[in-house]
Design an enzyme around this catalytic site. Structure first.
Site, PDB file in Angstrom:
ATOM      1  N   CYS A 213      43.394  26.818  37.429  1.00 29.41           N
ATOM      2  CA  CYS A 213      44.335  28.202  37.341  1.00 29.41           C
ATOM      3  C   CYS A 213      43.293  29.272  37.626  1.00 29.41           C
ATOM      4  CB  CYS A 213      44.789  28.243  36.037  1.00 29.41           C
ATOM      5  SG  CYS A 213      45.537  29.788  35.535  1.00 29.41           S
TER       6      CYS A 213
ATOM      7  N   CYS B  87      54.841  31.503  36.321  1.00 25.05           N
ATOM      8  CA  CYS B  87      53.894  30.268  36.339  1.00 25.05           C
ATOM      9  C   CYS B  87      54.437  29.558  35.506  1.00 25.05           C
ATOM     10  CB  CYS B  87      52.977  30.851  35.430  1.00 25.05           C
ATOM     11  SG  CYS B  87      51.618  29.207  35.180  1.00 25.05           S
TER      12      CYS B  87
ATOM     13  N   SER C 153      40.470  44.299  29.523  1.00 25.33           N
ATOM     14  CA  SER C 153      40.681  43.285  30.745  1.00 25.33           C
ATOM     15  C   SER C 153      40.201  43.941  31.821  1.00 25.33           C
ATOM     16  CB  SER C 153      42.075  43.264  30.854  1.00 25.33           C
ATOM     17  OG  SER C 153      42.778  44.320  30.798  1.00 25.33           O
TER      18      SER C 153
ATOM     19  N   ASP D 108      42.935  44.319  35.410  1.00 26.70           N
ATOM     20  CA  ASP D 108      42.814  42.989  36.349  1.00 26.70           C
ATOM     21  C   ASP D 108      44.045  42.523  36.818  1.00 26.70           C
ATOM     22  OD1 ASP D 108      43.435  42.824  33.342  1.00 26.70           O
ATOM     23  OD2 ASP D 108      44.027  40.675  34.297  1.00 26.70           O
TER      24      ASP D 108
ATOM     25  N   CYS E  16      51.000  32.034  41.199  1.00 26.32           N
ATOM     26  CA  CYS E  16      51.710  33.246  40.592  1.00 26.32           C
ATOM     27  C   CYS E  16      51.482  34.363  41.917  1.00 26.32           C
ATOM     28  CB  CYS E  16      51.064  33.618  39.402  1.00 26.32           C
ATOM     29  SG  CYS E  16      49.125  33.796  39.419  1.00 26.32           S
TER      30      CYS E  16
ATOM     31  N   CYS F 215      46.931  28.095  25.593  1.00 28.34           N
ATOM     32  CA  CYS F 215      46.440  27.806  24.355  1.00 28.34           C
ATOM     33  C   CYS F 215      44.850  27.565  24.290  1.00 28.34           C
ATOM     34  CB  CYS F 215      47.100  26.708  23.601  1.00 28.34           C
ATOM     35  SG  CYS F 215      48.949  27.077  23.767  1.00 28.34           S
TER      36      CYS F 215
HETATM   37  P1  AMP Z   1      51.629  44.887  32.164  1.00 27.39           P
HETATM   38  O1  AMP Z   1      51.025  45.820  31.409  1.00 27.39           O
HETATM   39  O2  AMP Z   1      52.974  44.088  31.928  1.00 27.39           O
HETATM   40  O3  AMP Z   1      51.600  45.127  33.610  1.00 27.39           O
HETATM   41  O4  AMP Z   1      50.582  43.652  32.297  1.00 27.39           O
HETATM   42  C1  AMP Z   1      49.305  43.729  32.442  1.00 27.39           C
HETATM   43  C2  AMP Z   1      48.047  43.677  31.409  1.00 27.39           C
HETATM   44  O5  AMP Z   1      48.365  42.546  30.713  1.00 27.39           O
HETATM   45  C3  AMP Z   1      46.904  43.866  32.069  1.00 27.39           C
HETATM   46  O6  AMP Z   1      46.019  44.415  31.535  1.00 27.39           O
HETATM   47  C4  AMP Z   1      46.162  42.388  31.754  1.00 27.39           C
HETATM   48  O7  AMP Z   1      45.054  42.410  31.254  1.00 27.39           O
HETATM   49  C5  AMP Z   1      47.170  41.717  30.703  1.00 27.39           C
HETATM   50  N1  AMP Z   1      47.942  40.623  31.024  1.00 27.39           N
HETATM   51  C6  AMP Z   1      48.206  40.148  32.283  1.00 27.39           C
HETATM   52  N2  AMP Z   1      48.671  38.948  32.376  1.00 27.39           N
HETATM   53  C7  AMP Z   1      49.018  38.449  31.145  1.00 27.39           C
HETATM   54  C8  AMP Z   1      49.348  37.312  30.246  1.00 27.39           C
HETATM   55  N3  AMP Z   1      49.918  36.286  30.775  1.00 27.39           N
HETATM   56  N4  AMP Z   1      49.192  37.389  28.864  1.00 27.39           N
HETATM   57  C9  AMP Z   1      48.654  38.166  28.320  1.00 27.39           C
HETATM   58  N5  AMP Z   1      48.493  39.354  29.075  1.00 27.39           N
HETATM   59  C10 AMP Z   1      48.343  39.706  30.240  1.00 27.39           C
END
Ligand code: AMP
Length: 455
Positions: A243, A389, A290, A353, A442, A2
């Site tokens: 973190c 996490c 990202s 990322d 994580c 948050c």
């Molecule tokens: P995914 O599409 O599920 O593999 O998630 C990866 C994408 O979501 C990446 O582009 C990250 O930038 C973003 N991301 C990674 N962790 C989080 C999180 N905890 N909350 C929101 N977005 C995230």
């Protein structure tokens, strides 16, 4: 995760809090709230949605007083909806008006809640944050407010960056591990007006001077009308574990947190990732937004042009926050669209990322082949996310984490990539100046607190 913001001794407290929260909107988009104190009582408004949807000019005018705290909430599993909106504001025995905003997650919340209920406490919400209120109120019978808060902290395990507004005192605290950031600033030309925020980008917007971080295991108290802040330390001897995912993904690149500029840190991740797995390509393409900063570093290191060949629709929120998988996949398509002519017949290095569920990479990377890319080399500027996490980042359970079930080679084959490389944990840690002061549970499964997560 948050965002929290607070300000003391300023005539425009509610408006500045509104702008502070605006700058922190990326940390939570589900609901938001502001509490002000006008010298006699607290005024509270919370609502579901973005800061600019919830607060209109008339609302800010009704939030009177020179003291304010605010919150933007990122709904995490089990805690969605406006009923979980913060800050909480209560009137305690003796006329103390107390409001609290919290970023993080208390891992012994179920035990504490049970103990408190057994002692007669009645909870109004299912938010962890209410536990602070009950712990503090019990202790106020025998202790001063500051003593009560410090004593309450002895019971609480987990991640908490907290702002408390108590009859004109503004109090900021950070758990002894220092999981999430919290910074102290001062308004220009207003020596007794302090500001606190999760990230320094909120200070930039207000032209506030960044003073320093609230330290892990520190409570900082700003008294009404004084120019000095009073600092208390607690949880001595606890190892600092900030973190690392804040630097990988969460924080804004224009922020400085944990003593690191996020932009530069992400660029270093990009450089390191390419050094670990070199590849000759025609261009380097980030997943917006990202992957942008790691891709900049990657392009410099690879000596290849940086191209924005994936275009982001800025009117879509963070896709991750959508509650169901089909909505998430559709969300990624709405959000990111490729520029075909930049992809056809080219060797690409595509950068993001992190890979969590694999939604982003699955939904978009397969498309590169269809469009006619010659080669697709995917680079991720963090290691595989293998563990949930328990300190506030909303990762899914292990079953949903794609890296738990797919080795990098399996995922590469499934996605039809020419190569796939995740930044190593050593590489990631080489990008920060104090590698021993981070939590990377994580990626590594090494949780810094004794209580394990209930998966
Ligand atoms: P995914 O599409 O599920 O593999 O998630 C990866 C994408 O979501 C990446 O582009 C990250 O930038 C973003 N991301 C990674 N962790 C989080 C999180 N905890 N909350 C929101 N977005 C995230």
């Amino acid at each position: 995760m948050c965002g929290i913001f607070g300000i003391s001794g300023h005539k425009e407290a509610s408006r500045l809090t509104y702008f502070g929260l605006y700058a922190l909107q990326h940390r939570g988009q589900e609901c938001t709230g502001i509490v002000t104190y006008d010298g006699k009582e607290n005024h509270l408004q919370v609502g579901g949605g973005l800061v600019h949807d919830v607060f209109q000019e008339k609302d800010l005018s009704a939030l009177v007083g020179e003291y304010a705290i605010g919150h933007v909430r990122y709904g995490s599993a089990g805690n969605r909806g406006v009923r979980s909106a913060l800050p909480l504001s209560v009137r305690m025995a003796g006329g103390l008006q107390l409001a609290i905003a919290h970023d993080g997650k208390i891992i012994n919340a179920p035990q504490l809640r049970k103990e408190l209920e057994d002692e007669g406490a009645i909870f109004q919400s299912n938010s962890d944050t209410e536990i602070f209120i009950h712990l503090i109120s019990h202790r106020l019978r025998n202790l001063s407010l500051e003593e009560a808060i410090l004593d309450a902290c002895k019971k609480i395990e987990g991640a908490y960056s907290v702002l408390i507004l108590a009859n004109g005192k503004l109090i900021a605290l950070r758990d002894p591990h220092g999981f999430h950031p919290l910074l102290i600033g001062r308004m220009p030309d207003e020596k007794h007006s302090y500001v606190f925020a999760s990230e320094s980008c909120a200070f930039d917007l207000l032209e506030a001077e960044l003073i320093r971080d609230v330290l892990p295991g520190e409570m900082v108290v700003v008294e009404k009308g004084t120019e000095e802040i009073v600092s208390y330390r607690f949880g001595e001897g606890t190892p600092v574990r900030q973190c690392i995912f804040e630097l990988v993904y969460f924080a804004r690149p224009d922020s400085t947190i944990f003593g690191e500029n996020v932009y530069q840190c992400r660029k270093r991740m990009g450089h390191t990732m390419v050094r670990e797995a070199r590849q000759e390509v025609d261009c380097v393409i980030p997943f917006p937004d990202s992957g942008i900063y790691a891709a900049l570093g990657a392009a410099q290191e690879a000596g290849a042009p940086y191209e924005h060949a994936l275009i982001r629709n800025h009117y879509v929120g963070r896709t991750f926050i959508q509650p169901t998988q089909s909505m998430r996949e559709f969300g990624v398509r709405v959000k990111i669209n490729p520029v075909h002519s930049m992809i056809q017949d080219r060797k690409l290095m595509v950068v993001d990322d992190s890979i969590v569920r694999g939604t982003t990479v699955r939904t978009r990377v397969a498309k590169f082949r269809e469009i006619g890319a010659k080669e697709v080399h995917f680079r991720v500027s963090s290691p595989p996310v293998l563990h949930p996490c328990c300190y506030g980042v909303d990762f899914p359970s292990s079953e949903e984490l794609v890296a738990v079930h797919h080795s990098p080679e399996e995922l590469r084959q499934e996605l039809g990539l020419d190569s796939l490389h995740y930044l190593s944990i050593e590489g990631l840690m080489s990008t920060v100046s104090c590698p021993n002061s981070y939590c990377a549970a994580c990626f590594t499964g090494v949780y810094p607190t004794a209580l394990p997560i209930a998966e």
